[in-house]
Design an enzyme around this catalytic site. Structure first.
Site, mmCIF file in Angstrom:
data_model
loop_
_atom_site.group_PDB
_atom_site.id
_atom_site.type_symbol
_atom_site.label_atom_id
_atom_site.label_comp_id
_atom_site.label_asym_id
_atom_site.label_seq_id
_atom_site.Cartn_x
_atom_site.Cartn_y
_atom_site.Cartn_z
ATOM 1 N N SER A 160 0.845 -1.200 0.000
ATOM 2 C CA SER A 160 0.000 0.000 0.000
ATOM 3 C C SER A 160 0.879 1.248 0.000
ATOM 4 C CB SER A 160 -0.864 -0.014 1.267
ATOM 5 O OG SER A 160 -1.548 1.211 1.411
ATOM 6 N N LYS A 161 0.443 2.263 -0.739
ATOM 7 C CA LYS A 161 1.144 3.557 -0.632
ATOM 8 C C LYS A 161 0.504 4.277 0.551
ATOM 9 C CE LYS A 161 2.765 7.434 -3.427
ATOM 10 N NZ LYS A 161 4.155 7.470 -2.965
ATOM 11 N N ALA A 162 0.795 3.749 1.727
ATOM 12 C CA ALA A 162 0.170 4.200 2.970
ATOM 13 C C ALA A 162 1.074 5.219 3.650
ATOM 14 C CB ALA A 162 -0.042 3.003 3.892
#
Ligand code: PMP
Length: 292
Positions: A160-162
């Site tokens: 995830s690009k969290a």
């Protein structure tokens, strides 16, 4: 450190926020929101070239997937996100710039559990020429290996690009800058080469391209684009686990990312590399592709 001017909360223009364009300075959140306290926030970084957003749909889809990996839904389809992005790019008259979509949980519940929280979505766009300076791109970046490692996928939702995954990136980048480097290279939890703090990494070894397997960090859209580009030119690309000692047998290194584009690396601690013909050709080809 380059100074940021003017600050990002005090600019003219428009931000698309929860369904409509609002004046830039009015796109605010309450201090009690789950994204801020518990890092339930995901984002994207996109580039505008000649008024067009490169790989827009791929980014819109990734935003949705990033949120799903954190257990929440972006309440818009990728096609809707594409349309809102183009709306905000146009409203701000961005020709060559950057787009920042962000999706985060709101304030309905303020504890670990956030099942009732609404998802908020904002998309901002601004004129922005380059992430690394032209001078740094020509000489090659100077990197140092960070003490922080990309986590095991069993420890964090690494695909995830969290926002939460950037905590160690900022720590690594600050430590590198304080020591006079341009950026840090991060190893993964096993000690293999992973990536830089905001870009993927590629090594050229005897005419072949070797790049770490993205099994615990973001498989960048630029990374995939560059792999396809290189393979189409008949260059052998190998995705595998790479030990840092292999930098001794590496002639060229470059980073890839939406913001970084293709940026050559001149040094990583005691190892030096040339900004060679293969890197230069890929940089020129990428430049052409994004503007085509
Ligand atoms: N890794 C990290 C940590 C990043 O922040 C980025 C930039 N989004 C990348 C890799 C490269 O991803 P992309 O090519 O999709 O921009």
């Amino acid at each position: 450190m380059t100074s940021v001017s003017p600050p990002f909360d005090d600019r003219d223009g428009w931000i698309w926020y929860n369904g409509k364009l609002v004046p830039w300075r009015e796109a605010k959140v309450h201090v009690l929101n789950h994204g801020l306290h518990y890092a339930s926030s995901v984002f994207e970084g996109e580039r505008v070239y000649n008024g067009k957003v490169f790989k827009l749909t791929e980014h819109s889809e990734r935003l949705r997937v990033s949120a799903q990996l954190l257990g929440f839904e972006v309440p818009y389809s990728a096609a809707q996100l594409d349309a809102y992005t183009l709306e905000v790019v146009k409203a701000n008259k961005v020709v060559n710039g950057y787009v920042r979509p962000v999706a985060f949980r709101g304030s309905e519940m303020m504890a670990i559990s956030a099942k009732k929280n609404k998802t908020h979505v904002a998309i901002a766009a601004w004129e922005w020429p380059s992430y690394f300076s032209k001078e740094a791109k020509e000489r090659g970046l100077n990197l140092t290996i960070s003490k922080w490692r990309r986590p095991d996928p069993q420890t964090a939702p690494t695909a995830s690009k969290a926002a939460g995954l950037y905590m160690i990136c900022t720590l690594s980048k600050h430590a590198a800058e304080d020591a006079g480097f341009d950026d840090a290279m991060m190893l993964d939890w096993r000690g293999y080469i992973a990536e830089a703090t905001g870009a993927n990494i590629f090594l050229i070894q005897n005419g072949e391209i070797h790049t770490p397997l993205p099994d615990c960090f973001l498989n960048g859209i630029t990374r995939m684009t560059v792999i396809d580009m290189a393979r189409a030119q008949g260059i052998k690309v190998v995705e595998r686990h790479i030990k840092p000692e292999e930098l001794a047998d590496t002639q060229e290194v470059f980073l890839t990312g939406t913001a970084a584009e293709i940026t050559p690396v001149g040094k990583i601690d005691k190892y030096s590399f040339v900004v060679g013909n293969m890197s230069k050709k890929l940089m020129a080809d990428y430049e052409e592709l994004v503007r085509s």
